[in-house]
Design a protein around this motif. Structure first.
Motif, PDB file in Angstrom:
ATOM      1  N   ASP A   2      -8.978  -5.027   2.951  1.00  0.00           N
ATOM      2  CA  ASP A   2      -9.916  -4.517   1.957  1.00  0.00           C
ATOM      3  C   ASP A   2     -11.295  -5.152   2.210  1.00  0.00           C
ATOM      4  O   ASP A   2     -11.410  -6.088   3.019  1.00  0.00           O
ATOM      5  N   SER A  28      -2.778  -4.817   4.361  1.00  0.00           N
ATOM      6  CA  SER A  28      -1.624  -3.943   4.521  1.00  0.00           C
ATOM      7  C   SER A  28      -1.368  -3.706   6.003  1.00  0.00           C
ATOM      8  O   SER A  28      -2.250  -3.885   6.839  1.00  0.00           O
ATOM      9  N   SER A  50       0.849  -1.189   0.000  1.00  0.00           N
ATOM     10  CA  SER A  50       0.000   0.000   0.000  1.00  0.00           C
ATOM     11  C   SER A  50       0.887   1.243   0.000  1.00  0.00           C
ATOM     12  O   SER A  50       2.080   1.178   0.318  1.00  0.00           O
ATOM     13  N   GLN A  70      -2.576  -6.801  -2.241  1.00  0.00           N
ATOM     14  CA  GLN A  70      -3.099  -5.476  -1.908  1.00  0.00           C
ATOM     15  C   GLN A  70      -4.301  -5.570  -0.975  1.00  0.00           C
ATOM     16  O   GLN A  70      -4.801  -4.557  -0.512  1.00  0.00           O
ATOM     17  N   GLY A  71      -4.754  -6.792  -0.688  1.00  0.00           N
ATOM     18  CA  GLY A  71      -5.917  -6.978   0.168  1.00  0.00           C
ATOM     19  C   GLY A  71      -5.632  -6.821   1.648  1.00  0.00           C
ATOM     20  O   GLY A  71      -6.552  -6.702   2.457  1.00  0.00           O
TER      21      GLY A  71
END
Length: 128
Positions: free
Chosen positions: A87, A74, A30, A71-72
């Motif tokens: 996320d 961080s 992130s 990216q799910g």
């Protein structure tokens, strides 16, 4: 009740090579993780710890990193220690299991960074 525990170890030297590619940084981390690491005298150390935390979260739930997504998950730093930011799909994944993140621990020594993630809830471990 503990529903899952994940542990991961990441080579700092390997991460040092990987982060030389700015595209890798953007695909995996992130913006907050990138900014935090860039302020560190050895940015590969916090990058390796954050990567290990992503893996540890996936292992704690038995989901696998591919389904969780790089990216799910961080890492954010707080005065009380590191926390995971999820996320919406990963938040839903936890809700469906009646789980919450009970603990995130990051460490590094020598050439390795490690992370532990503990999932807590009211379900039985077999339900995961």
């Amino acid at each position: 009740m503990i529903l899952g525990i994940g542990l991961d170890l990441c080579s700092i030297a390997r991460m040092k090579r990987a982060i030389q590619n700015p595209g890798f940084q953007v695909r995996v981390f992130s913006e907050e993780e990138i900014q935090y690491a860039r302020k560190h005298p050895r940015p590969e150390v916090p990058f390796a710890a954050a990567f290990a935390a992503k893996e540890a979260f996936a292992k704690a739930g038995g989901w696998g990193l591919a389904s969780v997504g790089l990216q799910g998950v961080s890492v954010t730093r707080t005065p009380r220690g590191p926390r995971l930011v999820l996320d919406p799909p990963n938040l839903e994944r936890l809700r469906e299991r009646g789980a919450s993140i009970g603990l995130v621990s990051l460490t590094h020594e020598g050439e390795y960074a490690a992370a532990v993630v503990l999932l807590e809830g009211n379900n039985h471990a077999q339900d995961l």
